[in-house]
Enzyme design. Structure first.
Site, PDB file in Angstrom:
ATOM      1  N   LYS A 100       0.136  -5.503 -10.485  1.00 40.33           N
ATOM      2  CA  LYS A 100       0.652  -5.928  -9.173  1.00 40.33           C
ATOM      3  C   LYS A 100      -0.241  -5.392  -8.056  1.00 40.33           C
ATOM      4  O   LYS A 100      -1.024  -4.457  -8.272  1.00 40.33           O
ATOM      5  CB  LYS A 100       2.087  -5.413  -9.003  1.00 40.33           C
ATOM      6  CG  LYS A 100       2.207  -3.888  -8.991  1.00 40.33           C
ATOM      7  CD  LYS A 100       3.662  -3.440  -9.062  1.00 40.33           C
ATOM      8  CE  LYS A 100       3.751  -1.917  -9.053  1.00 40.33           C
ATOM      9  NZ  LYS A 100       5.132  -1.438  -9.330  1.00 40.33           N
ATOM     10  N   ARG A 120      17.432  -0.236  -7.297  1.00 44.07           N
ATOM     11  CA  ARG A 120      16.429  -1.016  -6.591  1.00 44.07           C
ATOM     12  C   ARG A 120      16.578  -2.482  -6.975  1.00 44.07           C
ATOM     13  O   ARG A 120      17.063  -3.283  -6.210  1.00 44.07           O
ATOM     14  CB  ARG A 120      15.014  -0.485  -6.899  1.00 44.07           C
ATOM     15  CG  ARG A 120      13.941  -1.142  -6.060  1.00 44.07           C
ATOM     16  CD  ARG A 120      12.559  -0.539  -6.264  1.00 44.07           C
ATOM     17  NE  ARG A 120      12.002  -0.775  -7.588  1.00 44.07           N
ATOM     18  CZ  ARG A 120      10.735  -0.508  -7.900  1.00 44.07           C
ATOM     19  NH1 ARG A 120       9.916   0.025  -6.999  1.00 44.07           N
ATOM     20  NH2 ARG A 120      10.290  -0.740  -9.123  1.00 44.07           N
ATOM     21  N   TYR A 177     -11.042  11.169  18.871  1.00 41.76           N
ATOM     22  CA  TYR A 177      -9.901  10.892  19.747  1.00 41.76           C
ATOM     23  C   TYR A 177      -8.987  12.102  19.852  1.00 41.76           C
ATOM     24  O   TYR A 177      -8.747  12.810  18.873  1.00 41.76           O
ATOM     25  CB  TYR A 177      -9.082   9.728  19.174  1.00 41.76           C
ATOM     26  CG  TYR A 177      -9.725   8.361  19.340  1.00 41.76           C
ATOM     27  CD1 TYR A 177     -10.016   7.855  20.597  1.00 41.76           C
ATOM     28  CD2 TYR A 177     -10.017   7.591  18.230  1.00 41.76           C
ATOM     29  CE1 TYR A 177     -10.586   6.594  20.739  1.00 41.76           C
ATOM     30  CE2 TYR A 177     -10.573   6.335  18.361  1.00 41.76           C
ATOM     31  CZ  TYR A 177     -10.861   5.837  19.625  1.00 41.76           C
ATOM     32  OH  TYR A 177     -11.415   4.598  19.761  1.00 41.76           O
ATOM     33  N   MET A 234     -10.644   3.727  13.635  1.00 43.65           N
ATOM     34  CA  MET A 234     -10.512   2.455  12.926  1.00 43.65           C
ATOM     35  C   MET A 234     -11.667   2.218  11.950  1.00 43.65           C
ATOM     36  O   MET A 234     -11.466   1.744  10.828  1.00 43.65           O
ATOM     37  CB  MET A 234     -10.424   1.291  13.920  1.00 43.65           C
ATOM     38  CG  MET A 234     -10.133  -0.029  13.244  1.00 43.65           C
ATOM     39  SD  MET A 234      -9.962  -1.405  14.380  1.00 43.65           S
ATOM     40  CE  MET A 234      -8.315  -1.161  15.019  1.00 43.65           C
TER      41      MET A 234
HETATM   42  C1  LIG Z   1       5.021  -0.518 -10.376  1.00 41.24           C
HETATM   43  C2  LIG Z   1       5.900  -0.588 -11.579  1.00 41.24           C
HETATM   44  C3  LIG Z   1       5.458  -0.071 -12.811  1.00 41.24           C
HETATM   45  C4  LIG Z   1       4.191   0.751 -12.963  1.00 41.24           C
HETATM   46  O1  LIG Z   1       4.475   2.065 -12.540  1.00 41.24           O
HETATM   47  P1  LIG Z   1       3.393   3.231 -12.625  1.00 41.24           P
HETATM   48  O2  LIG Z   1       4.146   4.421 -12.137  1.00 41.24           O
HETATM   49  O3  LIG Z   1       2.290   2.842 -11.702  1.00 41.24           O
HETATM   50  O4  LIG Z   1       2.935   3.350 -14.020  1.00 41.24           O
HETATM   51  C5  LIG Z   1       6.246  -0.302 -13.928  1.00 41.24           C
HETATM   52  N1  LIG Z   1       7.423  -0.971 -13.830  1.00 41.24           N
HETATM   53  C6  LIG Z   1       7.893  -1.447 -12.656  1.00 41.24           C
HETATM   54  C7  LIG Z   1       9.190  -2.146 -12.638  1.00 41.24           C
HETATM   55  C8  LIG Z   1       7.169  -1.252 -11.489  1.00 41.24           C
HETATM   56  O5  LIG Z   1       7.644  -1.694 -10.326  1.00 41.24           O
END
Ligand SMILES: *Cc1c(COP(=O)(O)O)cnc(C)c1O
Length: 344
Positions: free
Chosen positions: A34, A128, A242, A290
């Site tokens: 992802k 979640r 800055y 930036m």
């Molecule tokens: C992002 C995610 C993972 C991977 O988690 P890591 O801690 O990066 O290994 C696995 N399962 C779900 C549902 C996730 O959202």
């Protein structure tokens, strides 16, 4: 010629981490790619992982799944963790993506569009995504995989880990013949009882340790470097950047480096951040701006065109993240599209 700021991805280190995770967990690895493989480039990472034997991948969004399908061809299985939102089924089906069904509404959406292969998420305590165990649907046609996600896998001492595992094992019994997937990166290192049938790691593939600190079993994969654009002498008492948050307390040599928050170098990299330059770790001084950040290189032999390492094998990702007050996940996925990705 290298770019001002550049992210280099070591695909053999990625492959080595894949093999390590497979060995530790003892069951197949279904890589989580992802967010463009946490910023490293999902197409290149997934292709390399397919060479290692990966056949099933997870993304979060439908769009990510569509892009991945385009990149890796028709065969591999791709699950979309978001599931099947209203009106989304056709796109999922067109790209042969499998939604991970999280709610009753998603399940009817998917079924009404004709259904087919999909996953199911059980929420065992994270609150979640997914069904509470007592509200989960019974087995249905097309269900291939059930998963749940650990809330505290980076903390082996956390008693919630075992509670979630037991809740998942009990819930999964309702779905005989499906693949049970539970462990993310941290979960893989919690022990064999966490492995179930398929592992779902992300961060450990990409070089982060399972407990948010460097781990000798995990190899560095991503290296972020920036070019030195200018080197200047700053007299005692003058300030840098800055809001004049840094004052030279001695005659200082300051290197202005081509990495700023528009590249994903978070402002929180200062004041604790360090970069590796000319064989040493040196502090980022003043505010990250930036397009640039300033590094104190007093006493070092540093010239325009040299490169500094913000993270990589000399400044480990987890250490860089801790110094920036965040986690490796955010440090990697914050790298913006302005930064070219290179692969070795
Ligand atoms: C992002 C995610 C993972 C991977 O988690 P890591 O801690 O990066 O290994 C696995 N399962 C779900 C549902 C996730 O959202």
């Amino acid at each position: 010629m290298p770019s001002p700021a550049e992210l280099t991805v070591d695909l053999s280190a990625l492959a080595a981490n894949f093999r390590t995770l497979e060995k530790v967990g003892g069951v197949p690895v279904h890589p989580v790619v992802k967010a463009d493989s946490y910023g490293l480039g999902a197409a290149a990472c997934a292709r390399r992982l397919m060479n290692e034997g990966a056949r099933t991948f997870f993304v979060a969004r439908t769009r990510e799944g569509e892009a991945l399908r385009e990149a890796i061809g028709a065969d591999p299985t791709i699950y979309v963790l978001d599931g099947c939102a209203a009106g989304r089924a056709d796109r999922l089906r067109a790209a042969r993506l499998r939604p991970v069904i999280n709610t009753a509404a998603q399940l009817s959406e998917w079924r009404e569009a004709g259904g087919g292969a999909c996953g199911l998420q059980i929420d065992t305590g994270m609150n979640r995504l997914g069904f509470r165990p007592e509200e989960a649907p019974g087995p249905f046609d097309g269900l291939e995989l059930v998963l749940s996600h650990l809330a505290c896998a980076d903390d082996p001492a956390e008693p919630m880990n075992a509670r979630q595992r037991d809740a998942f094992a009990a819930a999964a019994q309702r779905y005989p013949g499906t693949v049970r997937s539970f462990a993310n990166s941290g979960g893989i290192f919690l022990g064999a009882e966490y492995a179930f049938d398929a592992l779902r790691p992300g961060i450990c593939l990409y070089g982060g340790g399972p407990e948010g600190r460097p781990d000798p079993r995990i190899r560095a994969v991503a290296t972020l470097t920036a070019e030195v654009l200018q080197v200047r002498d700053v007299p005692t008492g003058e300030t840098v950047g800055y809001s004049r948050t840094f004052t030279a307390v001695r005659p200082s040599r300051i290197a202005t480096c081509a990495a700023g928050y528009a590249d994903g170098v978070l402002r929180s990299y200062s004041p604790e951040g360090r970069v590796f330059v000319a064989g040493e770790l040196r502090p980022i001084v003043g505010r990250v701006s930036m397009d640039a950040c300033a590094v104190d290189v007093t006493g070092l032999d540093v010239a325009v065109g040299d490169r500094v390492e913000l993270f990589g094998s000399n400044r480990l990702l987890d250490d860089a993240a801790t110094a920036a007050g965040t986690i490796a996940y955010e440090l990697l996925s914050a790298i913006t599209s302005r930064v070219p990705r290179g692969y070795t």
